[in-house]
Scaffold this active site. Sequence first.
Site, mmCIF file in Angstrom:
data_model
loop_
_atom_site.group_PDB
_atom_site.id
_atom_site.type_symbol
_atom_site.label_atom_id
_atom_site.label_comp_id
_atom_site.label_asym_id
_atom_site.label_seq_id
_atom_site.Cartn_x
_atom_site.Cartn_y
_atom_site.Cartn_z
ATOM 1 N N SER A 250 0.867 -1.189 0.000
ATOM 2 C CA SER A 250 0.000 0.000 0.000
ATOM 3 C C SER A 250 0.893 1.226 0.000
ATOM 4 O O SER A 250 2.055 1.150 0.422
ATOM 5 C CB SER A 250 -0.861 -0.003 1.272
ATOM 6 O OG SER A 250 -1.541 1.218 1.419
ATOM 7 N N TYR B 60 -2.682 -0.842 10.763
ATOM 8 C CA TYR B 60 -2.690 -1.251 9.348
ATOM 9 C C TYR B 60 -1.370 -0.856 8.684
ATOM 10 O O TYR B 60 -0.744 -1.653 7.992
ATOM 11 C CB TYR B 60 -3.872 -0.588 8.637
ATOM 12 C CG TYR B 60 -3.902 -0.827 7.150
ATOM 13 C CD1 TYR B 60 -4.267 -2.062 6.636
ATOM 14 C CD2 TYR B 60 -3.565 0.184 6.247
ATOM 15 C CE1 TYR B 60 -4.292 -2.294 5.255
ATOM 16 C CE2 TYR B 60 -3.592 -0.026 4.878
ATOM 17 C CZ TYR B 60 -3.956 -1.266 4.385
ATOM 18 O OH TYR B 60 -3.974 -1.485 3.032
HETATM 19 N N1 LIG Z 1 -8.723 -0.155 -1.268
HETATM 20 C C1 LIG Z 1 -7.638 0.563 -0.984
HETATM 21 O O1 LIG Z 1 -7.682 1.811 -0.882
HETATM 22 C C2 LIG Z 1 -6.298 -0.136 -0.813
HETATM 23 C C3 LIG Z 1 -5.135 0.644 -0.863
HETATM 24 C C4 LIG Z 1 -3.901 0.029 -0.695
HETATM 25 C C5 LIG Z 1 -3.834 -1.330 -0.484
HETATM 26 N N2 LIG Z 1 -4.977 -2.077 -0.429
HETATM 27 C C6 LIG Z 1 -4.839 -3.521 -0.195
HETATM 28 O O2 LIG Z 1 -5.435 -4.217 -1.267
HETATM 29 C C7 LIG Z 1 -5.781 -5.526 -0.836
HETATM 30 C C8 LIG Z 1 -7.188 -5.853 -1.319
HETATM 31 O O3 LIG Z 1 -8.101 -4.985 -0.681
HETATM 32 P P1 LIG Z 1 -9.349 -4.322 -1.449
HETATM 33 O O4 LIG Z 1 -9.129 -2.873 -1.469
HETATM 34 O O5 LIG Z 1 -9.617 -5.027 -2.701
HETATM 35 O O6 LIG Z 1 -10.514 -4.576 -0.377
HETATM 36 P P2 LIG Z 1 -11.711 -5.650 -0.317
HETATM 37 O O7 LIG Z 1 -12.629 -5.444 -1.460
HETATM 38 O O8 LIG Z 1 -12.218 -5.543 1.067
HETATM 39 O O9 LIG Z 1 -10.978 -7.057 -0.526
HETATM 40 C C9 LIG Z 1 -10.256 -7.679 0.509
HETATM 41 C C10 LIG Z 1 -10.197 -9.151 0.223
HETATM 42 O O10 LIG Z 1 -9.377 -9.799 1.216
HETATM 43 C C11 LIG Z 1 -10.057 -10.964 1.629
HETATM 44 N N3 LIG Z 1 -9.624 -11.482 2.933
HETATM 45 C C12 LIG Z 1 -9.664 -10.870 4.133
HETATM 46 N N4 LIG Z 1 -9.202 -11.723 5.079
HETATM 47 C C13 LIG Z 1 -8.868 -12.883 4.445
HETATM 48 C C14 LIG Z 1 -8.332 -14.123 4.843
HETATM 49 N N5 LIG Z 1 -8.063 -14.389 6.125
HETATM 50 N N6 LIG Z 1 -8.104 -15.082 3.912
HETATM 51 C C15 LIG Z 1 -8.385 -14.852 2.599
HETATM 52 N N7 LIG Z 1 -8.918 -13.699 2.152
HETATM 53 C C16 LIG Z 1 -9.149 -12.727 3.071
HETATM 54 C C17 LIG Z 1 -11.518 -10.571 1.621
HETATM 55 O O11 LIG Z 1 -12.295 -11.761 1.637
HETATM 56 P P3 LIG Z 1 -13.799 -11.871 2.226
HETATM 57 O O12 LIG Z 1 -14.700 -11.552 1.071
HETATM 58 O O13 LIG Z 1 -13.902 -13.284 2.666
HETATM 59 O O14 LIG Z 1 -13.919 -10.897 3.352
HETATM 60 C C18 LIG Z 1 -11.578 -9.817 0.300
HETATM 61 O O15 LIG Z 1 -11.661 -10.719 -0.774
HETATM 62 C C19 LIG Z 1 -5.603 -5.546 0.682
HETATM 63 O O16 LIG Z 1 -4.378 -6.172 1.004
HETATM 64 C C20 LIG Z 1 -5.544 -4.061 1.030
HETATM 65 O O17 LIG Z 1 -4.809 -3.831 2.205
HETATM 66 C C21 LIG Z 1 -6.206 -1.511 -0.597
#
Ligand SMILES: NC(=O)c1ccc[n+]([C@@H]2O[C@H](COP(=O)([O-])OP(=O)(O)OC[C@H]3O[C@@H](n4cnc5c(N)ncnc54)[C@H](OP(=O)(O)O)[C@@H]3O)[C@@H](O)[C@H]2O)c1
Length: 269
Positions: free
Chosen positions: A133, A146
Amino acid sequence: MDKVILITGASSGIGKETAKLFQTKSWRVAATMRTPEKAEDLQKIADIETFRLDVTDIDSIKKPIADVLAKFGRIDAVVNNAGYGLVGAFEAATPEQIERQYQTNVFGLMNVTREILPYFRAEKRGIIANIASIGGRMTFPLYSLYNSTKWAVEGFSEGLQYEVEQFNIRIKIIEPGPIKTDFYDRSEELTRREGLTAYDHFIDKALPNMKKAGETAPDGRVVAETIYEALTDGSKKLRYGVNTKNILLARKLLPDWAFFRVIKGAILK
Ligand SMILES: NC(=O)c1ccc[n+]([C@@H]2O[C@H](COP(=O)([O-])OP(=O)(O)OC[C@H]3O[C@@H](n4cnc5c(N)ncnc54)[C@H](OP(=O)(O)O)[C@@H]3O)[C@@H](O)[C@H]2O)c1
């Protein structure tokens, strides 16, 4: 032969968009998630298969890797994407919340990496893309926990590349800025301690601004495109930013006190 990608946390957001994009680029996609029953839309797409994988459960990692190899015959790339934000005042976080945040964002990513390395080493090829991130290069108010997990992902990934390069295994770090996904809604967990009100005014100012950054951001597709670039550009480049604008440049150029002032001005206004 078509290449094969395994993605964790592919049920929504960046993981799901990555699954869809790679399918359109003629890759075969192993979209792993905790509850594949909820992924009927992905299951209807040719060359995308869903597999159950919870990154916090080592046994649930071994099986899908074996199943993907049996089904697709190879794995070329792994995207460690699963993760979520534990947000709020640090003082209000329970030890269980902190543990779960690390189990998912750090140890889960390490677990998947450790399970795939013997295969990649034997094949003398493979790419691991770790979704860190912008919050792994700098910090935001109320995101200390985080942020610390993503700083861990940065350090782990940068350190690991030295030892696996000799086996033709490449590590990529993807650094998204704000992206409109479930991250700021369904997936977000808040720290909360009964009776602790000292941070309320600070939370009331900062959290809406952080959420607003997410609501007005591009969706996961832009990250998927960057992941595609990282996995196919053939370079040894380690870090790939997405929607980070000039903030990382400012982080580099400004002294700490001036940079913190910029962040406070934007988030605590
Ligand atoms: N959105 C942002 O602004 C942003 C910015 C920088 C980095 N990121 C990173 O991008 C990545 C994806 O996040 P996103 O933004 O796409 O959010 P998201 O839509 O909430 O997706 C998160 C995913 O992680 C899964 N997850 C959580 N705990 C898990 C576990 N124990 N085992 C397997 N899967 C698990 C969730 O599954 P469930 O459906 O089962 O809950 C969901 O599929 C994360 O690492 C986040 O930190 C996001």
